[in-house]
Design a protein around this motif. Structure first.
Motif, mmCIF file in Angstrom:
data_model
loop_
_atom_site.group_PDB
_atom_site.id
_atom_site.type_symbol
_atom_site.label_atom_id
_atom_site.label_comp_id
_atom_site.label_asym_id
_atom_site.label_seq_id
_atom_site.Cartn_x
_atom_site.Cartn_y
_atom_site.Cartn_z
ATOM 1 N N MET A 1 0.825 -1.203 0.000
ATOM 2 C CA MET A 1 0.000 0.000 0.000
ATOM 3 C C MET A 1 0.868 1.264 0.000
ATOM 4 O O MET A 1 1.978 1.284 0.533
ATOM 5 C CB MET A 1 -0.905 0.031 1.249
ATOM 6 N N SER A 2 0.342 2.291 -0.556
ATOM 7 C CA SER A 2 1.095 3.546 -0.613
ATOM 8 C C SER A 2 0.114 4.706 -0.736
ATOM 9 O O SER A 2 -1.093 4.496 -0.811
ATOM 10 C CB SER A 2 2.041 3.530 -1.812
ATOM 11 N N ILE A 3 0.655 5.896 -0.745
ATOM 12 C CA ILE A 3 -0.182 7.096 -0.886
ATOM 13 C C ILE A 3 0.078 7.692 -2.266
ATOM 14 O O ILE A 3 1.232 7.876 -2.657
ATOM 15 C CB ILE A 3 0.162 8.119 0.211
ATOM 16 N N LYS A 4 -1.012 7.952 -2.977
ATOM 17 C CA LYS A 4 -0.883 8.574 -4.297
ATOM 18 C C LYS A 4 -1.087 10.073 -4.140
ATOM 19 O O LYS A 4 -2.059 10.511 -3.508
ATOM 20 C CB LYS A 4 -1.941 7.990 -5.231
ATOM 21 N N VAL A 5 -0.188 10.857 -4.690
ATOM 22 C CA VAL A 5 -0.279 12.317 -4.570
ATOM 23 C C VAL A 5 -0.444 12.916 -5.958
ATOM 24 O O VAL A 5 0.282 12.555 -6.895
ATOM 25 C CB VAL A 5 0.978 12.894 -3.888
ATOM 26 N N ARG A 6 -1.419 13.814 -6.110
ATOM 27 C CA ARG A 6 -1.673 14.425 -7.420
ATOM 28 C C ARG A 6 -1.589 15.953 -7.343
ATOM 29 O O ARG A 6 -1.907 16.542 -6.307
ATOM 30 C CB ARG A 6 -3.060 14.001 -7.932
ATOM 31 N N TYR A 7 -1.176 16.558 -8.434
ATOM 32 C CA TYR A 7 -1.081 18.019 -8.531
ATOM 33 C C TYR A 7 -1.900 18.484 -9.730
ATOM 34 O O TYR A 7 -1.918 17.802 -10.759
ATOM 35 C CB TYR A 7 0.371 18.447 -8.734
ATOM 36 N N PHE A 8 -2.545 19.650 -9.591
ATOM 37 C CA PHE A 8 -3.381 20.154 -10.689
ATOM 38 C C PHE A 8 -3.048 21.596 -11.063
ATOM 39 O O PHE A 8 -2.532 22.358 -10.247
ATOM 40 C CB PHE A 8 -4.867 20.072 -10.310
ATOM 41 N N ALA A 9 -3.369 21.901 -12.275
ATOM 42 C CA ALA A 9 -3.352 23.282 -12.808
ATOM 43 C C ALA A 9 -1.978 23.925 -12.648
ATOM 44 O O ALA A 9 -0.962 23.281 -12.925
ATOM 45 C CB ALA A 9 -4.475 24.096 -12.174
ATOM 46 N N SER A 10 -1.929 25.195 -12.208
ATOM 47 C CA SER A 10 -0.645 25.910 -12.142
ATOM 48 C C SER A 10 0.322 25.205 -11.194
ATOM 49 O O SER A 10 1.542 25.253 -11.387
ATOM 50 C CB SER A 10 -0.863 27.354 -11.700
ATOM 51 N N LEU A 11 -0.206 24.524 -10.193
ATOM 52 C CA LEU A 11 0.672 23.845 -9.227
ATOM 53 C C LEU A 11 1.418 22.684 -9.883
ATOM 54 O O LEU A 11 2.589 22.415 -9.572
ATOM 55 C CB LEU A 11 -0.167 23.321 -8.051
ATOM 56 N N LYS A 12 0.738 22.018 -10.789
ATOM 57 C CA LYS A 12 1.365 20.937 -11.548
ATOM 58 C C LYS A 12 2.560 21.473 -12.328
ATOM 59 O O LYS A 12 3.623 20.830 -12.392
ATOM 60 C CB LYS A 12 0.317 20.333 -12.493
ATOM 61 N N GLU A 13 2.393 22.675 -12.894
ATOM 62 C CA GLU A 13 3.503 23.281 -13.645
ATOM 63 C C GLU A 13 4.628 23.708 -12.693
ATOM 64 O O GLU A 13 5.807 23.565 -13.013
ATOM 65 C CB GLU A 13 2.998 24.478 -14.462
ATOM 66 N N THR A 14 4.242 24.210 -11.530
ATOM 67 C CA THR A 14 5.252 24.670 -10.562
ATOM 68 C C THR A 14 6.096 23.501 -10.034
ATOM 69 O O THR A 14 7.330 23.598 -9.979
ATOM 70 C CB THR A 14 4.568 25.370 -9.364
ATOM 71 N N VAL A 15 5.450 22.423 -9.646
ATOM 72 C CA VAL A 15 6.231 21.286 -9.121
ATOM 73 C C VAL A 15 6.846 20.474 -10.257
ATOM 74 O O VAL A 15 7.793 19.705 -10.033
ATOM 75 C CB VAL A 15 5.402 20.360 -8.194
ATOM 76 N N GLY A 16 6.314 20.622 -11.455
ATOM 77 C CA GLY A 16 6.892 19.929 -12.606
ATOM 78 C C GLY A 16 6.491 18.460 -12.707
ATOM 79 O O GLY A 16 7.097 17.693 -13.461
ATOM 80 N N ARG A 17 5.476 18.066 -11.920
ATOM 81 C CA ARG A 17 5.001 16.677 -11.989
ATOM 82 C C ARG A 17 3.480 16.691 -11.807
ATOM 83 O O ARG A 17 2.919 17.598 -11.193
ATOM 84 C CB ARG A 17 5.590 15.817 -10.855
ATOM 85 N N SER A 18 2.812 15.663 -12.302
ATOM 86 C CA SER A 18 1.368 15.587 -12.069
ATOM 87 C C SER A 18 1.057 14.577 -10.953
ATOM 88 O O SER A 18 -0.009 14.626 -10.359
ATOM 89 C CB SER A 18 0.630 15.216 -13.354
ATOM 90 N N GLU A 19 1.997 13.667 -10.681
ATOM 91 C CA GLU A 19 1.740 12.656 -9.642
ATOM 92 C C GLU A 19 3.020 12.274 -8.907
ATOM 93 O O GLU A 19 4.113 12.317 -9.464
ATOM 94 C CB GLU A 19 1.191 11.372 -10.276
ATOM 95 N N ASP A 20 2.847 11.874 -7.653
ATOM 96 C CA ASP A 20 3.914 11.224 -6.886
ATOM 97 C C ASP A 20 3.326 9.983 -6.235
ATOM 98 O O ASP A 20 2.117 9.907 -6.007
ATOM 99 C CB ASP A 20 4.433 12.157 -5.769
ATOM 100 N N GLU A 21 4.189 9.048 -5.943
ATOM 101 C CA GLU A 21 3.769 7.857 -5.199
ATOM 102 C C GLU A 21 4.624 7.844 -3.941
ATOM 103 O O GLU A 21 5.850 8.023 -4.022
ATOM 104 C CB GLU A 21 4.049 6.599 -6.051
ATOM 105 N N LEU A 22 4.020 7.653 -2.786
ATOM 106 C CA LEU A 22 4.774 7.768 -1.536
ATOM 107 C C LEU A 22 4.573 6.514 -0.687
ATOM 108 O O LEU A 22 3.435 6.120 -0.418
ATOM 109 C CB LEU A 22 4.271 8.999 -0.780
ATOM 110 N N GLU A 23 5.671 5.890 -0.297
ATOM 111 C CA GLU A 23 5.602 4.762 0.638
ATOM 112 C C GLU A 23 5.879 5.337 2.015
ATOM 113 O O GLU A 23 6.914 5.961 2.235
ATOM 114 C CB GLU A 23 6.682 3.709 0.315
#
Lengths: 150, 77, 150, 77
Positions: B1-23
């Motif tokens: 199991m893990s945590i899925k992290v998503r970014y949208f809109a201008s924030l997606k551009e700022t962080v440079g990713r649309s998703e992260d996966e976190l254990e």
């Protein structure tokens, strides 16, 4: 209480008419229909706008809109509601959002329509990115935080 | 199991990713996760967060299997 | 700001669409349209209603509606308005009134639409006479005096 | 010159006429005219009046050539 996200341009008046016609329970029963239609302008914050992209969070958008409509149905006496929102690439003069509320009395229809619209603006996860006439692209800013997390 | 992290809109551009996966093993708050995934990026003042598509405060706890989303103030309608 | 009294049944959604289409100045300029449609119900105050007659005071009706719309235009920032009201013999499910307000921003459209509708209800000289399913005819009563003469 | 008086809706049925024509010499108020034309009929509490299609109070003065209208509370919309 249909809620729809539309990838294609739609005519809000034809949508309302079609929905009302197919919804037999409304005939003769509703005394009041309040409608709001939001339309894309070709001008925003001093600049000409050529086109726009409406990003959204699939799943969360529907869930939040559902919450909002259910809240309106608890708060006012409504016969039905209809919410359509455009997603993806849109052009000036395209309809962005349609909110309609049917009720026996006008106070309920007016109040619920406005509530749904204001709640949608502050809680439904949509984001607008404009492409200006100059070719520059920019995200539309919301100066109020909108949804206030407790 | 893990945590899925998503970014949208201008924030997606700022962080440079649309998703992260976190254990994760330790219990983490929304704020903890932002810091862990974006150590060089101050949290935007107007940042909004949702867990499983419901709005939450930045102090909310995130559980294994959750979908956490970060995004800027919404501009629909 | 057309204001029309209609002796024949009209479709409010087609009327708005037609007006908006023919009004070139609205294209790309309006961000917000607020609409109210009042419809005849087949039931009122506990009784089935078969038909209704809408009496009005020709001349004064138009004059008062004109006042109301001009007041709204002074109070809010509006691009256009449209007001249609039925007169004469009407049947259940017929549209009685249509009020539409176009603006750049939604607050103006919502507020003006509601103001026009409330002012129309209290000041425009229309009177409804219902014919019940039982065959009995009665004037619809307005419990509030409506317009308050000073 | 004279004053034209009109009645609408349920009031028209109550007074049994839709119009009156009044020749007056003395200045008259709306209230005076009602009493003169309908001596046996108490003024309804909710009576509305208009002179030349504008709402007026029952104490307003009516001039020669005016159109005066009496009617019950309106019920449009």
């Amino acid at each position: 209480m249909p809620i729809k996200l539309c990838e294609q341009a739609f005519n809000p008046w034809k949508e309302i008419e079609a929905y009302q016609t197919q919804t037999a329970e409304l005939a003769g029963k509703h005394g009041a229909t309040a409608v709001f239609v939001g339309t894309m302008r070709d001008f925003n914050q001093g600049d000409g706008v050529r086109s726009m992209f409406l990003e959204h969070y699939p799943g969360m958008t529907e869930k939040q809109l559902q919450h909002i409509v259910e809240q309106a149905e608890r708060q006012w006496s409504l016969l039905d509601t209809l919410v359509l929102h455009r997603i993806g690439a849109v052009n000036p003069d395209d309809t962005l959002v349609l909110v309609a509320a049917w009720a026996v009395h006008r106070g309920d229809a007016f109040d619920a329509c406005r509530f749904i619209m204001e709640a949608l603006k502050s809680r439904a996860p949509f984001w607008k990115k404009e492409t200006l006439v100059s070719g520059q692209a920019r995200w539309v800013e919301n100066n109020s935080k909108g949804y206030q997390s407790k | 199991m893990s945590i899925k992290v998503r970014y949208f809109a201008s924030l997606k551009e700022t962080v440079g990713r649309s998703e992260d996966e976190l254990e994760s093993i330790a219990p983490l708050s929304v704020r903890d996760i932002w810091r862990q995934l974006n150590p060089d990026l101050a949290m935007p003042e107007t940042l909004l967060a949702a867990i499983n598509m419901d709005y939450v405060s930045l102090d909310a706890n995130v559980d294994e299997g959750d979908e956490l989303a970060f995004f800027p103030p919404v501009t629909g309608g």
